[in-house]
Write a protein that holds these residues in place. Structure first.
Motif, short mmCIF file in Angstrom:
data_model
loop_
_atom_site.label_atom_id
_atom_site.label_comp_id
_atom_site.label_asym_id
_atom_site.label_seq_id
_atom_site.Cartn_x
_atom_site.Cartn_y
_atom_site.Cartn_z
N ILE A 20 0.83 -1.21 0.00
CA ILE A 20 0.00 0.00 0.00
C ILE A 20 0.87 1.26 0.00
O ILE A 20 0.60 2.22 -0.74
CB ILE A 20 -0.94 -0.02 1.21
CG1 ILE A 20 -2.00 -1.11 1.03
CG2 ILE A 20 -1.61 1.34 1.41
CD1 ILE A 20 -2.86 -1.32 2.26
N ASP A 21 1.93 1.26 0.80
CA ASP A 21 2.82 2.42 0.84
C ASP A 21 3.52 2.62 -0.49
O ASP A 21 3.68 3.76 -0.96
CB ASP A 21 3.84 2.23 1.96
CG ASP A 21 4.59 3.50 2.27
OD1 ASP A 21 3.98 4.48 2.72
OD2 ASP A 21 5.82 3.53 2.03
N CYS A 22 3.91 1.53 -1.14
CA CYS A 22 4.56 1.63 -2.44
C CYS A 22 3.60 2.16 -3.50
O CYS A 22 3.95 3.02 -4.32
CB CYS A 22 5.10 0.26 -2.85
SG CYS A 22 5.82 0.19 -4.51
N GLN A 23 2.37 1.70 -3.47
CA GLN A 23 1.38 2.17 -4.43
C GLN A 23 1.08 3.66 -4.24
O GLN A 23 0.91 4.41 -5.21
CB GLN A 23 0.09 1.35 -4.30
CG GLN A 23 0.21 -0.09 -4.76
CD GLN A 23 0.32 -0.22 -6.27
OE1 GLN A 23 0.30 0.76 -7.01
NE2 GLN A 23 0.46 -1.45 -6.74
N ALA A 24 1.00 4.10 -2.99
CA ALA A 24 0.74 5.51 -2.72
C ALA A 24 1.86 6.39 -3.26
O ALA A 24 1.60 7.44 -3.89
CB ALA A 24 0.56 5.73 -1.22
N GLN A 25 3.10 5.99 -3.06
CA GLN A 25 4.22 6.77 -3.57
C GLN A 25 4.23 6.78 -5.10
O GLN A 25 4.52 7.82 -5.73
CB GLN A 25 5.53 6.21 -3.03
CG GLN A 25 5.66 6.33 -1.52
CD GLN A 25 7.00 5.82 -1.02
OE1 GLN A 25 8.00 5.82 -1.71
NE2 GLN A 25 7.02 5.36 0.23
N LEU A 171 -5.01 2.72 7.33
CA LEU A 171 -3.75 3.05 6.67
C LEU A 171 -3.91 3.12 5.15
O LEU A 171 -3.36 4.02 4.50
CB LEU A 171 -2.67 2.03 7.04
CG LEU A 171 -1.99 2.23 8.40
CD1 LEU A 171 -1.01 1.11 8.68
CD2 LEU A 171 -1.28 3.58 8.46
N ALA A 172 -4.66 2.19 4.59
CA ALA A 172 -4.89 2.23 3.15
C ALA A 172 -5.68 3.48 2.76
O ALA A 172 -5.38 4.12 1.73
CB ALA A 172 -5.64 0.97 2.70
N LEU A 173 -6.67 3.84 3.55
CA LEU A 173 -7.45 5.05 3.26
C LEU A 173 -6.58 6.29 3.25
O LEU A 173 -6.64 7.11 2.32
CB LEU A 173 -8.57 5.18 4.30
CG LEU A 173 -9.41 6.45 4.23
CD1 LEU A 173 -10.17 6.53 2.92
CD2 LEU A 173 -10.37 6.51 5.42
N VAL A 174 -5.74 6.44 4.26
CA VAL A 174 -4.92 7.65 4.38
C VAL A 174 -3.83 7.67 3.33
O VAL A 174 -3.61 8.69 2.65
CB VAL A 174 -4.33 7.73 5.80
CG1 VAL A 174 -3.30 8.86 5.89
CG2 VAL A 174 -5.43 7.95 6.81
N GLY A 179 -1.63 9.70 -1.97
CA GLY A 179 -1.11 9.56 -3.33
C GLY A 179 -1.99 10.23 -4.36
O GLY A 179 -1.50 10.88 -5.30
N PHE A 180 -3.30 10.09 -4.23
CA PHE A 180 -4.21 10.72 -5.18
C PHE A 180 -4.12 12.24 -5.12
O PHE A 180 -4.08 12.92 -6.16
CB PHE A 180 -5.64 10.26 -4.90
CG PHE A 180 -6.67 10.99 -5.70
CD1 PHE A 180 -6.88 10.69 -7.04
CD2 PHE A 180 -7.43 12.01 -5.13
CE1 PHE A 180 -7.83 11.37 -7.79
CE2 PHE A 180 -8.38 12.68 -5.87
CZ PHE A 180 -8.58 12.37 -7.20
N THR A 210 -5.17 17.11 6.28
CA THR A 210 -5.87 16.01 6.96
C THR A 210 -5.08 14.72 6.89
O THR A 210 -4.87 14.04 7.91
CB THR A 210 -7.26 15.82 6.34
OG1 THR A 210 -8.03 17.02 6.50
CG2 THR A 210 -7.99 14.66 6.99
N VAL A 211 -4.61 14.35 5.70
CA VAL A 211 -3.88 13.08 5.57
C VAL A 211 -2.52 13.17 6.26
O VAL A 211 -2.00 12.16 6.77
CB VAL A 211 -3.73 12.70 4.09
CG1 VAL A 211 -5.09 12.42 3.46
CG2 VAL A 211 -3.00 13.78 3.29
N PHE A 212 -1.95 14.35 6.29
CA PHE A 212 -0.65 14.52 6.98
C PHE A 212 -0.82 14.26 8.48
O PHE A 212 -0.08 13.48 9.08
CB PHE A 212 -0.12 15.93 6.73
CG PHE A 212 1.20 16.21 7.37
CD1 PHE A 212 2.38 15.86 6.74
CD2 PHE A 212 1.27 16.83 8.61
CE1 PHE A 212 3.61 16.11 7.33
CE2 PHE A 212 2.48 17.09 9.21
CZ PHE A 212 3.66 16.73 8.56
#
Length: 386
Positions: A20-25, A171-174, A179-180, A210-212
């Motif tokens: 998930i972290d890799c996909q967000a980046q 975590l996936a939501l945030v 990333g988006f 908010t996400v930060f």
């Protein structure tokens, strides 16, 4: 960028978090590059918006629209920010991307090390995975309840499901939202130029805040969860290794995992409410003097008119003296006019005096409706006839 695949087994949670972290980046970085490329529809739209903004600015100058220093500085700042966000990836990576992606982990690490929370040293995902392994092992051996061969499978199985959902879901939501939001930066930059669309840009900025903050909050929440579940799970497994019954353990772990799942979701809601209901405005610096004046005028018109205080006695006396002086000056002017006409012998003073008397009578209260001719009585008429 290809992210590592997620496999089933005892490393599922750690692999899912890393994926998930890799996909967000990847979404944040490569999405920005795709939208900011010269041939993309977003880049063409941003160029069109920039052209319209410059044309409107030129029209205002040609028509002589008043612009003070605040308006000019605000327009220049909008242009600079728009061009930086829409076209310059190196600048945006330093200002926004690295801050939102890497900043929360550094701040949460400082908070966790100061508070002594587990997982603050960079091994949060590995320790969460150890909790999942312990729940799986506890689900296998059960609580030792007599007559139940496979243990309390409902409570323990549901507890592990709640733990995985409460960890992966928030975590996936945030992270995916992060990333988006980073990917659509070139599109949001063009909306900064106009007052009609500036609210969307401000909402985008508040969503980044908010996400930060949510990333920091979730890391702290999971650190507290580790501090609670690690010693509890170690004690429960040691008791089961010595064939001791742990009859209360299934309900306890179910309540604990469900509670932290709810806390993780509610923490995102609390942070979002904090960011979106704050009185601070990201675009307040770009508002011109005219907009502030209109806002102040709207507030003043909406507020009730203040009650005027009654005049003091001194003001009443002064007003009365002033009225008397003006009346005497008017009478003096009339007398001088009659004297000059009497010297010429044109017979106008009598007419002027009559007009003045009529005007003075009309000025009296109710003088307009006064009868000018006499009204004889019936007895007086009979007397005159005889």
């Amino acid at each position: 960028m290809a992210c590592a695949a997620v496999h089933t087994g005892d490393a599922f949670l750690a692999g899912a978090l890393a994926h998930i972290d890799c996909q967000a980046q990847a979404i944040g970085a490569y999405g920005f590059s795709a939208l900011a490329s010269p041939g993309s529809p977003v880049s063409i739209a941003a160029t069109s918006l920039l052209t319209i903004f410059i044309a409107l600015f030129g029209i205002r100058v040609m028509l002589g629209h008043p612009m003070d220093r605040r308006d000019i500085i605000g327009d220049v700042l909008k242009l600079g920010i728009m061009l930086t966000l829409a076209t310059s990836w190196p600048a945006w990576r330093i200002v926004g991307y690295d801050l939102v992606i890497q900043g929360p982990a550094q701040i949460a690490r400082a908070i966790g090390l100061g508070a002594g929370l587990p997982g603050s040293g960079g091994d949060l995902a590995a320790r969460l995975q150890n909790i999942d392994r312990g729940l799986a092992a506890f689900n296998t051996i059960g609580s030792g309840r007599l007559g139940v061969a496979q243990g309390d499978w409902f409570q323990l199985g549901f507890a592990r499901s709640a733990f995985l959902t409460g960890t992966l879901g928030p975590l996936a939501l945030v992270r995916l939202t992060t990333g988006f939001l980073l990917a659509v930066t070139p599109l949001m930059a063009g909306l900064l130029l106009f007052g009609v669309t500036r609210g969307v840009f401000e909402g985008w900025g508040r969503a980044l805040v908010t996400v930060f903050l949510a990333s920091i909050m979730l890391t702290v929440v999971y650190g507290v969860e580790l501090a609670m579940l690690e010693p509890w799970l170690l004690d429960a497994l040691q008791r089961r290794a010595t064939e001791q019954q742990t009859l209360d353990a299934p309900v306890e772990i179910l309540v604990a995992t469900l509670s932290f799942a709810v806390v993780a979701l509610l923490s995102i809601f609390v942070v979002a409410r904090l960011a979106f209901h704050a009185s601070f405005s990201f675009t307040a610096v770009f508002h011109g003097r005219s907009e502030h004046a209109e806002a102040r005028e709207g507030r003043s018109s909406a507020s009730p008119a203040p009650h005027h205080a009654e005049p003091s006695r001194g003001m009443v006396v002064a007003q009365s003296v002033s009225d008397n002086l003006r009346r005497e000056e008017r009478l003096a002017n009339i007398s001088r006019t009659e004297g000059r006409r009497a010297d010429r012998g044109d017979g106008a003073p009598a007419t002027l005096a009559a007009q003045t008397a009529t005007q003075s009578n009309n000025e009296a209260l109710g003088g307009t409706w006064r009868r000018q001719s006499r009204r004889p009585s019936a007895a007086a008429r009979r007397r005159d006839q005889t």
